[in-house]
Design a protein around this motif. Structure first.
Motif, PDB file in Angstrom:
ATOM      1  N   VAL A   1       0.846   9.239  11.880  1.00 38.28           N
ATOM      2  CA  VAL A   1       1.071  10.341  12.819  1.00 38.28           C
ATOM      3  C   VAL A   1       1.992  11.383  12.197  1.00 38.28           C
ATOM      4  O   VAL A   1       1.873  12.577  12.466  1.00 38.28           O
ATOM      5  N   GLY A   2       2.885  10.929  11.353  1.00 38.07           N
ATOM      6  CA  GLY A   2       3.743  11.869  10.641  1.00 38.07           C
ATOM      7  C   GLY A   2       5.161  11.948  11.156  1.00 38.07           C
ATOM      8  O   GLY A   2       5.939  12.778  10.704  1.00 38.07           O
ATOM      9  N   THR A   3       5.499  11.087  12.095  1.00 40.53           N
ATOM     10  CA  THR A   3       6.857  11.144  12.645  1.00 40.53           C
ATOM     11  C   THR A   3       7.851  10.365  11.786  1.00 40.53           C
ATOM     12  O   THR A   3       9.051  10.451  12.021  1.00 40.53           O
ATOM     13  N   GLN A   4       7.333   9.625  10.835  1.00 36.47           N
ATOM     14  CA  GLN A   4       8.231   8.927   9.914  1.00 36.47           C
ATOM     15  C   GLN A   4       8.504   9.864   8.730  1.00 36.47           C
ATOM     16  O   GLN A   4       7.575  10.293   8.050  1.00 36.47           O
ATOM     17  N   ARG A   5       9.740  10.205   8.544  1.00 40.06           N
ATOM     18  CA  ARG A   5      10.072  11.198   7.515  1.00 40.06           C
ATOM     19  C   ARG A   5      11.194  10.678   6.606  1.00 40.06           C
ATOM     20  O   ARG A   5      11.801   9.653   6.856  1.00 40.06           O
ATOM     21  N   GLY A   6      11.485  11.472   5.606  1.00 45.76           N
ATOM     22  CA  GLY A   6      12.643  11.227   4.755  1.00 45.76           C
ATOM     23  C   GLY A   6      12.588   9.907   4.006  1.00 45.76           C
ATOM     24  O   GLY A   6      11.537   9.467   3.539  1.00 45.76           O
ATOM     25  N   HIS A   7      13.743   9.288   3.919  1.00 49.78           N
ATOM     26  CA  HIS A   7      13.847   8.047   3.141  1.00 49.78           C
ATOM     27  C   HIS A   7      12.972   6.942   3.733  1.00 49.78           C
ATOM     28  O   HIS A   7      12.407   6.138   3.003  1.00 49.78           O
ATOM     29  N   ALA A   8      12.907   6.903   5.053  1.00 44.46           N
ATOM     30  CA  ALA A   8      12.092   5.862   5.686  1.00 44.46           C
ATOM     31  C   ALA A   8      10.639   5.989   5.241  1.00 44.46           C
ATOM     32  O   ALA A   8       9.966   4.996   4.965  1.00 44.46           O
ATOM     33  N   ARG A   9      10.177   7.229   5.147  1.00 45.64           N
ATOM     34  CA  ARG A   9       8.793   7.443   4.730  1.00 45.64           C
ATOM     35  C   ARG A   9       8.591   7.017   3.278  1.00 45.64           C
ATOM     36  O   ARG A   9       7.602   6.386   2.934  1.00 45.64           O
ATOM     37  N   ARG A  10       9.557   7.340   2.450  1.00 47.30           N
ATOM     38  CA  ARG A  10       9.428   6.979   1.032  1.00 47.30           C
ATOM     39  C   ARG A  10       9.510   5.459   0.848  1.00 47.30           C
ATOM     40  O   ARG A  10       8.810   4.892   0.023  1.00 47.30           O
ATOM     41  N   ARG A  11      10.391   4.819   1.633  1.00 48.44           N
ATOM     42  CA  ARG A  11      10.465   3.349   1.542  1.00 48.44           C
ATOM     43  C   ARG A  11       9.137   2.726   1.966  1.00 48.44           C
ATOM     44  O   ARG A  11       8.653   1.773   1.364  1.00 48.44           O
ATOM     45  N   PHE A  12       8.562   3.303   3.002  1.00 45.37           N
ATOM     46  CA  PHE A  12       7.291   2.766   3.481  1.00 45.37           C
ATOM     47  C   PHE A  12       6.196   2.977   2.431  1.00 45.37           C
ATOM     48  O   PHE A  12       5.318   2.125   2.256  1.00 45.37           O
ATOM     49  N   GLU A  13       6.252   4.085   1.735  1.00 46.12           N
ATOM     50  CA  GLU A  13       5.253   4.345   0.698  1.00 46.12           C
ATOM     51  C   GLU A  13       5.360   3.320  -0.435  1.00 46.12           C
ATOM     52  O   GLU A  13       4.356   2.955  -1.048  1.00 46.12           O
ATOM     53  N   THR A  14       6.571   2.857  -0.690  1.00 50.62           N
ATOM     54  CA  THR A  14       6.733   1.798  -1.679  1.00 50.62           C
ATOM     55  C   THR A  14       6.016   0.529  -1.205  1.00 50.62           C
ATOM     56  O   THR A  14       5.341  -0.159  -1.977  1.00 50.62           O
ATOM     57  N   LEU A  15       6.167   0.243   0.078  1.00 50.19           N
ATOM     58  CA  LEU A  15       5.468  -0.924   0.622  1.00 50.19           C
ATOM     59  C   LEU A  15       3.955  -0.749   0.541  1.00 50.19           C
ATOM     60  O   LEU A  15       3.217  -1.695   0.291  1.00 50.19           O
ATOM     61  N   LEU A  16       3.515   0.469   0.760  1.00 50.40           N
ATOM     62  CA  LEU A  16       2.082   0.747   0.679  1.00 50.40           C
ATOM     63  C   LEU A  16       1.530   0.403  -0.697  1.00 50.40           C
ATOM     64  O   LEU A  16       0.404  -0.086  -0.833  1.00 50.40           O
ATOM     65  N   GLU A  17       2.323   0.666  -1.701  1.00 48.74           N
ATOM     66  CA  GLU A  17       1.867   0.376  -3.057  1.00 48.74           C
ATOM     67  C   GLU A  17       1.778  -1.124  -3.294  1.00 48.74           C
ATOM     68  O   GLU A  17       1.009  -1.576  -4.125  1.00 48.74           O
ATOM     69  N   GLN A  18       2.586  -1.864  -2.565  1.00 45.22           N
ATOM     70  CA  GLN A  18       2.724  -3.279  -2.877  1.00 45.22           C
ATOM     71  C   GLN A  18       1.918  -4.209  -1.983  1.00 45.22           C
ATOM     72  O   GLN A  18       1.615  -5.322  -2.384  1.00 45.22           O
ATOM     73  N   ARG A  19       1.632  -3.768  -0.753  1.00 44.07           N
ATOM     74  CA  ARG A  19       1.070  -4.738   0.201  1.00 44.07           C
ATOM     75  C   ARG A  19      -0.253  -4.278   0.799  1.00 44.07           C
ATOM     76  O   ARG A  19      -0.341  -3.210   1.396  1.00 44.07           O
ATOM     77  N   SER A  20      -1.234  -5.117   0.660  1.00 46.23           N
ATOM     78  CA  SER A  20      -2.561  -4.758   1.152  1.00 46.23           C
ATOM     79  C   SER A  20      -2.597  -4.732   2.679  1.00 46.23           C
ATOM     80  O   SER A  20      -3.352  -3.955   3.266  1.00 46.23           O
ATOM     81  N   ASP A  21      -1.800  -5.577   3.351  1.00 45.40           N
ATOM     82  CA  ASP A  21      -1.824  -5.562   4.816  1.00 45.40           C
ATOM     83  C   ASP A  21      -1.276  -4.237   5.346  1.00 45.40           C
ATOM     84  O   ASP A  21      -1.777  -3.699   6.352  1.00 45.40           O
ATOM     85  N   VAL A  22      -0.296  -3.692   4.649  1.00 39.45           N
ATOM     86  CA  VAL A  22       0.267  -2.402   5.057  1.00 39.45           C
ATOM     87  C   VAL A  22      -0.772  -1.301   4.820  1.00 39.45           C
ATOM     88  O   VAL A  22      -0.975  -0.424   5.656  1.00 39.45           O
ATOM     89  N   ARG A  23      -1.462  -1.389   3.693  1.00 39.23           N
ATOM     90  CA  ARG A  23      -2.494  -0.388   3.403  1.00 39.23           C
ATOM     91  C   ARG A  23      -3.603  -0.440   4.450  1.00 39.23           C
ATOM     92  O   ARG A  23      -4.096   0.595   4.896  1.00 39.23           O
ATOM     93  N   ARG A  24      -3.984  -1.647   4.833  1.00 38.31           N
ATOM     94  CA  ARG A  24      -5.062  -1.758   5.821  1.00 38.31           C
ATOM     95  C   ARG A  24      -4.630  -1.182   7.164  1.00 38.31           C
ATOM     96  O   ARG A  24      -5.407  -0.513   7.846  1.00 38.31           O
ATOM     97  N   ALA A  25      -3.387  -1.445   7.543  1.00 39.61           N
ATOM     98  CA  ALA A  25      -2.891  -0.917   8.827  1.00 39.61           C
ATOM     99  C   ALA A  25      -2.899   0.618   8.803  1.00 39.61           C
ATOM    100  O   ALA A  25      -3.309   1.261   9.774  1.00 39.61           O
ATOM    101  N   VAL A  26      -2.480   1.184   7.692  1.00 34.63           N
ATOM    102  CA  VAL A  26      -2.475   2.649   7.579  1.00 34.63           C
ATOM    103  C   VAL A  26      -3.908   3.180   7.623  1.00 34.63           C
ATOM    104  O   VAL A  26      -4.196   4.160   8.317  1.00 34.63           O
TER     105      VAL A  26
END
Lengths: 194, 243
Positions: B18-43
């Motif tokens: 949705v885009g409401t996650q910004r800043g460091h939280a967004r970047r931390r989440f992007e790190t998880l996206l690179e690492q975890r397939s379950d996170v990628r699927r949810a996105v």
């Protein structure tokens, strides 16, 4: 993939998928067709978020160049072409907003529109319907969540506003906005997965 | 970030899309996206659910110049066989391209990560190496430089220097790959987590570089991938540019 997600571009989904794949393989003619089919849609997304035509065109340019360079790897089993392209555009626009700020008055720009979406201008009004291209299912599901929830989701998703910006525009506490979006999305998810 | 609850993954994926996650939280989440397939699927699921909202906006016609700019950038005026892949105007241009195309990974590229090993989830294609020296700057998702690589075509050496804040991975190694035009990764060696190294390239690596315009960095077990392809997530890609 949700059935509702597949429906929304059903008329040309297969075409887009194929055009994207061909573009990625270096087919310039297919790429031009892809451009004609999606550039106005992507421009709409980017322009809505950035309110700056030049920046919007820059974002669309990057998206389509990415399509040319990576389209060969595209797999429609995992993602629709439209979703793929829209997502790139939105994330890049969000990135630009983060880096350079926004070329719009978030307090007032589009305020009448959103108040109409929320039904605040006319208590009898049912809220602005989604455009006809939106799948019937998604439209139905949006009808099942409150106007506040639907409006906030659209402000965040299609305009790229932060929670704070939405709160300022709607003159509501940020916690309320957060709650509306979270509950709205939860209901939306339950609805589209029925 | 510890993220064991499926509900929390779902909530964060929601906010990310949705885009409401910004800043460091967004970047931390992007790190998880690179690492975890379950996170990628949810996105991916949320992207698919909400795409109709964006797709249904009233179209806005771009200016005629937009197509001209794209065509010029991609050299579409020439026959495919003569088309350069990029103008290769310098290493920083490459960094920008890599950053821009990170969006491919962050956006709809998940299927690439889950469809096949190796996990080549980003792609940036730039010019072949016509010069004696080629360089590539690997940048983070935030655009910060991480490693600067310099490849001497004649010497057959790859010099790598850490130029930014590389996340320490004591239990893993970062591995550098050349992606050939056919999409085949060929290992160039392990990257330092600090300081610099010089690697003598073997014949396979040299041959791959003749057919490559992109480098990729994956996270692998200590000592590198046990297979001739990446077995861990590909974290970054970088354009290889003539210097």
């Amino acid at each position: 993939m949700d059935a509702v997600a597949r429906e929304h571009v059903a008329t040309n989904e297969a075409d887009l998928d194929e055009l994207l794949r061909k573009s990625g393989r270096g087919d310039a003619r297919a790429f031009r067709q892809l451009y004609d089919a999606v550039a106005p849609r992507l421009m709409a997304v980017a322009f809505r978020m950035l309110n700056d035509r030049q920046q919007a065109e820059d974002v669309v340019q990057e998206t389509l160049i990415a399509a040319w360079r990576s389209g060969a790897e595209y797999d429609s089993r995992r993602s629709q072409a439209a979703t793929w392209l829209i997502s790139i555009t939105r994330y890049r626009a969000l990135d630009l907003i983060r880096k350079h700020g926004r070329q719009r008055d978030i307090l007032h720009d589009g305020q009448q529109d959103i108040r109409r979406v929320l039904g605040h201008d006319d208590p009898e009004q049912e809220g602005e319907p989604l455009a006809p291209e939106v799948s019937d299912r998604l439209q139905t599901c949006f009808g099942e969540i409150s106007r506040d929830q639907a409006g906030c989701i659209q402000l965040a998703y299609t305009e790229g506003l932060t929670l704070q910006e939405i709160a300022l525009r709607l003159e509501r506490p940020i916690g309320t906005i957060k709650s509306w979006i979270r509950r709205g999305l939860q209901k939306l998810r339950e609805c589209v997965e029925l | 970030m510890r993220l064991e609850s499926a509900e929390l993954v779902e909530l964060l994926a929601q906010r990310y899309v949705v885009g409401t996650q910004r800043g460091h939280a967004r970047r931390r989440f992007e790190t998880l996206l690179e690492q975890r397939s379950d996170v990628r699927r949810a996105v991916s699921r949320w992207e698919e659910r909400l795409t109709p909202l964006a797709w249904s906006l009233d179209p806005v016609e771009p200016s005629d110049l937009l197509w001209q700019r794209i065509a010029r950038e991609l050299d579409l005026g020439r026959p495919a066989s003569q088309r350069r892949r990029d103008s290769g105007a310098g290493v920083w241009r490459g960094a920008a391209a890599a950053s821009a195309l990170l969006a491919v990974f962050m956006a709809g590229g998940w299927w690439m990560a889950e469809r096949r090993p190796p996990e080549i989830v980003q792609n940036t294609v730039i010019e072949r190496i016509p010069e004696q020296v080629a360089v590539a700057l690997v940048v983070s998702d935030a655009g910060d430089p991480l490693w600067l690589t310099r490849i001497g075509r004649d010497s057959g050496e790859l010099a790598v220097r850490v130029v930014g804040d590389v996340a320490s991975q004591p239990a893993n190694d970062y591995q550098l790959w050349a992606l050939t035009d056919a999409g085949v990764p060929v290992s160039l060696g392990l990257l330092p987590q600090s300081g610099s190294v010089t690697i003598a390239l073997d014949s396979a690596a040299k041959a791959a570089l003749e057919r490559s315009s992109t480098l990729a960095v994956s996270l692998e077990p200590p000592g590198g991938s046990p297979q001739p392809v990446p077995t861990g997530p590909v974290l970054f890609t970088a354009a290889l540019l003539a210097s």
